[in-house]
Design an enzyme around this catalytic site. Sequence first.
Site, PDB file in Angstrom:
ATOM      1  N   HIS A 300       0.761  -1.418   0.070  1.00 35.31           N
ATOM      2  CA  HIS A 300      -0.076  -0.074  -0.141  1.00 35.31           C
ATOM      3  C   HIS A 300       0.889   1.309  -0.014  1.00 35.31           C
ATOM      4  O   HIS A 300       0.783   2.137   0.716  1.00 35.31           O
ATOM      5  CB  HIS A 300      -1.096  -0.029   1.137  1.00 35.31           C
ATOM      6  CG  HIS A 300      -1.757  -1.021   1.482  1.00 35.31           C
ATOM      7  ND1 HIS A 300      -2.564  -1.732   0.384  1.00 35.31           N
ATOM      8  CD2 HIS A 300      -1.924  -1.911   2.743  1.00 35.31           C
ATOM      9  CE1 HIS A 300      -3.080  -2.793   1.223  1.00 35.31           C
ATOM     10  NE2 HIS A 300      -2.831  -2.705   2.336  1.00 35.31           N
ATOM     11  N   ASP A 351      -4.729  -9.560   0.213  1.00 32.30           N
ATOM     12  CA  ASP A 351      -4.641  -8.831   1.534  1.00 32.30           C
ATOM     13  C   ASP A 351      -5.964  -9.129   2.316  1.00 32.30           C
ATOM     14  O   ASP A 351      -6.052 -10.060   3.169  1.00 32.30           O
ATOM     15  CB  ASP A 351      -4.729  -7.214   1.195  1.00 32.30           C
ATOM     16  CG  ASP A 351      -4.866  -6.302   2.246  1.00 32.30           C
ATOM     17  OD1 ASP A 351      -4.741  -6.946   3.399  1.00 32.30           O
ATOM     18  OD2 ASP A 351      -4.667  -5.155   2.219  1.00 32.30           O
TER      19      ASP A 351
END
Length: 485
Positions: A300, A351
């Site tokens: 991220h 994720d």
Amino acid sequence: MNASAIPAIDATDTTDAATGRRPHAADCAGALFAEHALLPGGWARDVLLRWDGAGTLLSVQPHALPGTAPRAPGPLVPGMPNLHSHAFQRAFAGLTEYRAEARDSFWSWRDLMYRFAGRITPGTLQAIATWLYVEMLEAGYTSVCEFHYVHHDADGRPYADDAELSLALLRAARQAGIGITLLPVLYQSSGFGGQPPRADQARFIRSTASMLALLQRLLPEVRAQGAALGLAPHSLRAVPADSLREAVEGLAALDARAPIHIHIAEQTQEVDDCLAWSGQRPVQWLLEHAPVDARWCLVHATHMTPAEYAGAARSGAVAGICPTTEANLGDGIFDMPRWLSHGGAWGVGSDSHACVNAAEELLMLEYSQRLSLRQRNVLAGPDPQVGTALWSAAVRGGAQASGRPVGGLAAGQQADFLALDPAHLALAGLPVQAMLSAHVFGSHRSSALHSLWVGGTQRVAAGRHALRDDAAQAFVAARSALITS
Ligand code: NGQ
Ligand code: ZN
């Protein structure tokens, strides 16, 4: 490579035609012949793959004769490494899609997620992860990086075996037959500058010394199953600067090449908090204060300035992009053209597992770029077919982040690959060069993935994993137990 090390394939070959695997895999090799295979340089014809008993490719030979090797049921494509997973979160996919606050955000989602994390047990974790890994295999992932942070019992006390929950994940990966890079997470503070952890973070917390002891404890277990071990400092908000340095040094002493993953700049709030703490943005701070190189995966890295894009790409680190989770959580859009302009490596992770499908992650990634740039085919690469370009780049970057030889169909890499079904309605009659794009972008009710192998062992046949029914049942039981506990 020593040619005499390649076992000959002869007429007395006892390879199982369905699996390409011989009965005594430890001392003999498997083989497979494919009319079409996607190699690192692009599509090739009449490819003979041969691998050793450890599941490592010995040779990948285009323009070969099949000999007695079994035939692949369709075009072969390298398996996708999933570079970011929190396995337990699969059990509450769909349960946070309701408005709880006037303006819901990543942070309100996190509060709900923590409630769920608080209830996980070793048994439920193993059931959830086993099912998740079965799903991953059926959806094109052949290996996974587990960013694992729920370490302790519900009261925050270490289990009798401090590695209890790590071992549950390793067992789940073994059961499902997926490759794994285990990344135990260092988590110490609730905010920048060493703010004390919240009560609902107690299960995650450990000292740097106890992290290094855990890594020592896990190393033989991990090696015994052909897995890899790394470290995940959770984020700059969760790991004070001194701890980050000590942990990274301790890991390097254990294994100088072990992967290091970190959540880095997912939310603008954490960028603002980092600026308030240090005067620097998270990526900027990390590049200046940590030995960021090709071992690192920046998960991220959503909010970067142009200078941060340039610096992070040049460091050699992989950008860990989790397109569907980042969309689900309202994180923001990674600037892929800018990253690629600096030669940056990247891969994808599922994720939070709002979606478990390698093709859909690539679809979301390309579509996010199209929507923000108002262009088409943004991420085409050396191969003008966007599906092929995305798939190949994500395999390369995913392999680098995994610290395992899972980088595609080449000698020395793991025999991790999948066969597309050329008779599937999404693909039937198409030129092979278009098949990956059709797999990624042509929406279908069922997947065009036919079969899948990990380390030369077939794990999915006719779209199904052998454990599907049993693992699904155990998953539903575990989720029900968690919801009512
Ligand atoms: C995690 N997930 O560790 O599961 C995080 C939320 C946090 C994402 N960043 C927790 N998507 O970042 O504090
Ligand atoms: Zn994460």
